[in-house]
Design a protein around this motif. Structure first.
Motif, mmCIF file in Angstrom:
data_model
loop_
_atom_site.group_PDB
_atom_site.id
_atom_site.type_symbol
_atom_site.label_atom_id
_atom_site.label_comp_id
_atom_site.label_asym_id
_atom_site.label_seq_id
_atom_site.Cartn_x
_atom_site.Cartn_y
_atom_site.Cartn_z
ATOM 1 N N SER A 100 54.015 25.805 42.868
ATOM 2 C CA SER A 100 54.699 27.085 42.816
ATOM 3 C C SER A 100 53.736 28.208 43.151
ATOM 4 O O SER A 100 52.540 28.124 42.884
ATOM 5 C CB SER A 100 55.281 27.310 41.416
ATOM 6 O OG SER A 100 54.249 27.296 40.451
ATOM 7 N N VAL A 101 54.264 29.277 43.750
ATOM 8 C CA VAL A 101 53.445 30.413 44.144
ATOM 9 C C VAL A 101 53.028 31.195 42.911
ATOM 10 O O VAL A 101 53.815 31.417 41.998
ATOM 11 C CB VAL A 101 54.238 31.318 45.108
ATOM 12 C CG1 VAL A 101 53.412 32.539 45.478
ATOM 13 C CG2 VAL A 101 54.615 30.537 46.353
ATOM 14 N N GLN A 102 51.762 31.622 42.884
ATOM 15 C CA GLN A 102 51.235 32.326 41.731
ATOM 16 C C GLN A 102 51.666 33.795 41.753
ATOM 17 O O GLN A 102 51.889 34.367 42.811
ATOM 18 C CB GLN A 102 49.706 32.245 41.738
ATOM 19 C CG GLN A 102 49.192 30.816 41.769
ATOM 20 C CD GLN A 102 47.691 30.774 41.956
ATOM 21 O OE1 GLN A 102 46.970 31.589 41.404
ATOM 22 N NE2 GLN A 102 47.213 29.833 42.728
ATOM 23 N N PRO A 103 51.767 34.435 40.600
ATOM 24 C CA PRO A 103 52.151 35.846 40.553
ATOM 25 C C PRO A 103 51.021 36.750 41.021
ATOM 26 O O PRO A 103 49.867 36.355 41.067
ATOM 27 C CB PRO A 103 52.433 36.073 39.056
ATOM 28 C CG PRO A 103 51.572 35.059 38.371
ATOM 29 C CD PRO A 103 51.583 33.854 39.266
ATOM 30 N N VAL B 71 46.648 36.509 50.438
ATOM 31 C CA VAL B 71 45.740 36.878 49.353
ATOM 32 C C VAL B 71 45.490 35.629 48.512
ATOM 33 O O VAL B 71 46.432 34.906 48.174
ATOM 34 C CB VAL B 71 46.336 37.996 48.467
ATOM 35 C CG1 VAL B 71 45.372 38.355 47.334
ATOM 36 C CG2 VAL B 71 46.658 39.226 49.303
ATOM 37 N N PHE B 72 44.224 35.395 48.169
ATOM 38 C CA PHE B 72 43.855 34.178 47.451
ATOM 39 C C PHE B 72 42.776 34.487 46.421
ATOM 40 O O PHE B 72 41.972 35.395 46.597
ATOM 41 C CB PHE B 72 43.307 33.115 48.420
ATOM 42 C CG PHE B 72 44.215 32.810 49.575
ATOM 43 C CD1 PHE B 72 45.077 31.729 49.539
ATOM 44 C CD2 PHE B 72 44.217 33.623 50.703
ATOM 45 C CE1 PHE B 72 45.919 31.459 50.601
ATOM 46 C CE2 PHE B 72 45.050 33.362 51.776
ATOM 47 C CZ PHE B 72 45.905 32.275 51.719
ATOM 48 N N GLN C 168 49.798 26.309 48.711
ATOM 49 C CA GLN C 168 49.479 26.025 47.316
ATOM 50 C C GLN C 168 48.706 27.149 46.637
ATOM 51 O O GLN C 168 48.866 27.382 45.440
ATOM 52 C CB GLN C 168 48.672 24.729 47.226
ATOM 53 C CG GLN C 168 49.442 23.491 47.648
ATOM 54 C CD GLN C 168 48.553 22.268 47.781
ATOM 55 O OE1 GLN C 168 47.378 22.296 47.399
ATOM 56 N NE2 GLN C 168 49.088 21.191 48.325
ATOM 57 N N LYS C 169 47.873 27.863 47.395
ATOM 58 C CA LYS C 169 46.952 28.818 46.775
ATOM 59 C C LYS C 169 47.284 30.282 47.026
ATOM 60 O O LYS C 169 46.684 31.160 46.397
ATOM 61 C CB LYS C 169 45.518 28.558 47.274
ATOM 62 C CG LYS C 169 45.042 27.122 47.124
ATOM 63 C CD LYS C 169 45.063 26.645 45.682
ATOM 64 C CE LYS C 169 44.560 25.199 45.587
ATOM 65 N NZ LYS C 169 44.644 24.682 44.192
ATOM 66 N N VAL C 170 48.198 30.578 47.931
ATOM 67 C CA VAL C 170 48.472 31.974 48.256
ATOM 68 C C VAL C 170 49.051 32.702 47.049
ATOM 69 O O VAL C 170 49.785 32.135 46.241
ATOM 70 C CB VAL C 170 49.431 32.080 49.462
ATOM 71 C CG1 VAL C 170 50.844 31.630 49.100
ATOM 72 C CG2 VAL C 170 49.447 33.504 50.018
#
Length: 248
Positions: free
Chosen positions: A115-118, A220-221, A244-246
């Motif tokens: 899942s995409v991170q906030p 952005v990472f 996975q990391k964006v």
């Protein structure tokens, strides 16, 4: 640290494009086909599109230019859009983060997708404060340049132990190449510092802001050494790593 720097040079890819990077005193860069010529009070060079250009000598940082091009990292990939004063064909814009993630999730990326991170707080962005360890900062810069990514800037990240990297990319292929360059450099430096019993010098996180040719956000990472190892060692593809990391 010298061992880590040497490993960075040994592990990066080489390219067959011929070019020369000219650095101006305001920090901007121009890509030329070959080394410049000094003619009177001006510096003359031929752009990657074959146009002869002239810049006042007082505006050129000759020392920085010579040092960069003497590093023997191979030649730069010709990026026509760098020559900002010329009228150039409109490039194909780098997809927005949302478009790219949607495209990749449509079936081009194999394996599970996290899942995409906030969005983080504070925001991942360039800061006036420099990263405390100058040699580690320089190692990342050399890693980027080894992959022929010359339009970047670095600073301290959202925390003192975080390194921030802002990289301009032109198209989806350069997004993948930038991620590969950064993660490979991070992983190699981590290995070198650990062997030298200097692991405490390694950035706790590397924060990355990718900007497309229009200056808009292309990704952005905030990655850890373990994250970097996944891509650097080929456990995931750059496309899967992006998804996975964006961070949105």
């Amino acid at each position: 640290m010298k061992r880590a720097l040497a490993l960075v040079v040994l592990c990066v890819s080489t390219w067959s494009y011929a070019a020369y990077v000219l650095i101006l005193k305001d920090g901007t860069r121009q890509i030329a086909k070959e080394k410049y010529r000094i003619k009177g009070k001006n510096v003359e060079f031929v752009t990657t599109t074959g146009t002869l250009r002239s810049i006042p000598l007082v505006l050129v940082d000759l020392k920085a230019t010579e040092e960069l091009n003497a590093r023997d990292f191979g030649s730069a990939m010709p990026l026509d859009w760098v020559d900002g004063n010329e009228v150039l064909p409109t490039p194909t814009p780098t997809p927005s983060v949302a478009q790219m993630v949607g495209h990749l999730r449509s079936g081009e990326v194999a394996g599970p997708v996290q899942s995409v991170q906030p969005t983080p707080t504070p925001i991942v962005a360039f800061r006036e404060a420099k990263y405390p360890d100058q040699r580690v900062d320089q190692a990342f810069q050399q890693g980027l340049e080894s992959y022929h990514l010359y339009l970047y800037r670095t600073s301290q990240g959202t925390q003192r132990t975080y390194l921030f990297l802002e990289v301009q990319v032109n198209g989806q292929k350069e997004v993948s190449r930038a991620l590969q360059a950064i993660t490979t450099t991070y992983h190699v430096i981590a290995q070198g510092l650990q062997k030298d019993d200097q692991a405490a010098r390694l950035p706790e996180r590397v924060e990355i802001l990718l900007l497309n040719e229009a200056g808009k956000e292309a990704g952005v990472f905030r990655i850890s050494p373990a994250d970097a190892e996944e891509l650097a060692t080929g456990k995931v593809t750059p496309e899967a790593f992006f998804v996975q990391k964006v961070i949105f």
